[in-house]
Design an enzyme around this catalytic site. Structure first.
Site, short mmCIF file in Angstrom:
data_model
loop_
_atom_site.label_atom_id
_atom_site.label_comp_id
_atom_site.label_asym_id
_atom_site.label_seq_id
_atom_site.Cartn_x
_atom_site.Cartn_y
_atom_site.Cartn_z
N HIS A 45 -121.80 16.84 3.18
CA HIS A 45 -121.28 15.10 3.10
C HIS A 45 -119.46 15.28 2.82
CE1 HIS A 45 -125.53 13.86 2.27
NE2 HIS A 45 -125.84 15.26 2.29
N HIS A 81 -126.24 20.30 6.96
CA HIS A 81 -124.55 19.01 6.95
C HIS A 81 -124.16 19.34 5.49
CE1 HIS A 81 -128.74 17.84 5.34
NE2 HIS A 81 -127.91 16.59 4.07
P1 AMP Z 1 -129.38 15.30 1.95
O1 AMP Z 1 -130.23 14.41 0.86
O2 AMP Z 1 -128.45 16.11 1.63
O3 AMP Z 1 -130.39 16.05 3.32
O4 AMP Z 1 -129.03 14.67 3.08
C1 AMP Z 1 -129.16 13.83 4.39
C2 AMP Z 1 -128.28 12.54 4.57
O5 AMP Z 1 -128.54 12.01 5.92
C3 AMP Z 1 -128.89 11.38 3.38
O6 AMP Z 1 -127.69 11.09 3.36
C4 AMP Z 1 -128.74 10.35 4.14
O7 AMP Z 1 -128.02 8.96 4.43
C5 AMP Z 1 -128.86 10.90 6.11
N1 AMP Z 1 -129.45 10.06 7.28
C6 AMP Z 1 -131.02 10.19 7.44
N2 AMP Z 1 -130.97 9.69 8.37
C7 AMP Z 1 -129.36 9.64 9.04
C8 AMP Z 1 -129.36 8.78 10.11
N3 AMP Z 1 -129.77 8.41 11.95
N4 AMP Z 1 -127.58 8.65 10.67
C9 AMP Z 1 -127.04 9.05 9.48
N5 AMP Z 1 -126.96 9.88 8.60
C10 AMP Z 1 -128.66 10.04 8.31
#
Ligand code: AMP
Ligand code: ZN
Length: 139
Positions: free
Chosen positions: A101, A99
């Site tokens: 950001h 993903h």
């Molecule tokens: P990372 O720390 O780069 O792996 O980012 C993962 C992101 O996914 C974090 O910013 C979380 O807030 C986000 N996240 C986790 N679960 C969900 C969800 N159900 N819907 C939207 N975002 C999510």
């Protein structure tokens, strides 16, 4: 992948605040909103992170960024926007489905703190490191 939260979002098994979708990618609001408009762009195919993307899959995923970034920045009336991609736990990855950001930034104060610590340059060390990495690129 069965136990992947982003695969569940793609399948519609858990809700998301969807922004954009096509055959290859999905964009939706990050649930934790590090800044207002914090958005995630993901490939629909389960891949662990950028390190596991083929050139073709990377081209597809990253090609969606500029338009999405413009839309997020315009809609939020942000002053700038960071694009961040965490790969592996040491880099802050917590969800192991690739993903990107998109983080709108606001001049009059947001809580996001991204900063690089500067070091005095050691040009010999830089040259050696560049060579080592260059060899890996060619490997
Ligand atoms: P990372 O720390 O780069 O792996 O980012 C993962 C992101 O996914 C974090 O910013 C979380 O807030 C986000 N996240 C986790 N679960 C969900 C969800 N159900 N819907 C939207 N975002 C999510
Ligand atoms: Zn997944």
């Amino acid at each position: 992948m069965d136990d992947c939260i982003f695969c569940k979002i793609i399948a519609g098994d858990i809700p998301s605040s969807k922004i954009y979708e096509d055959d290859e990618v999905l964009a939706f609001l990050d649930i934790s909103q590090a800044t207002k408009g914090h958005t995630l762009l993901i490939p629909k195919e389960h891949v662990r992170n950028t390190l596991d993307l083929s050139e073709q899959k990377a081209a597809t995923l990253f090609s969606r960024l500029p338009k999405l970034a413009r839309a997020v920045k315009t809609a939020t009336q942000a002053d700038g926007l960071n694009i961040v991609n965490n790969n592996e736990e040491a880099a802050g990855q917590t969800v192991f489905h690739a993903h990107i950001h998109l983080l709108p930034r606001y001049l009059d104060g947001d809580e996001l703190d991204i900063h690089f610590v500067s070091h005095a340059p050691d040009f010999e060390a830089l040259g050696q490191l560049a060579q080592r990495i260059a060899k890996e690129v060619e490997a």
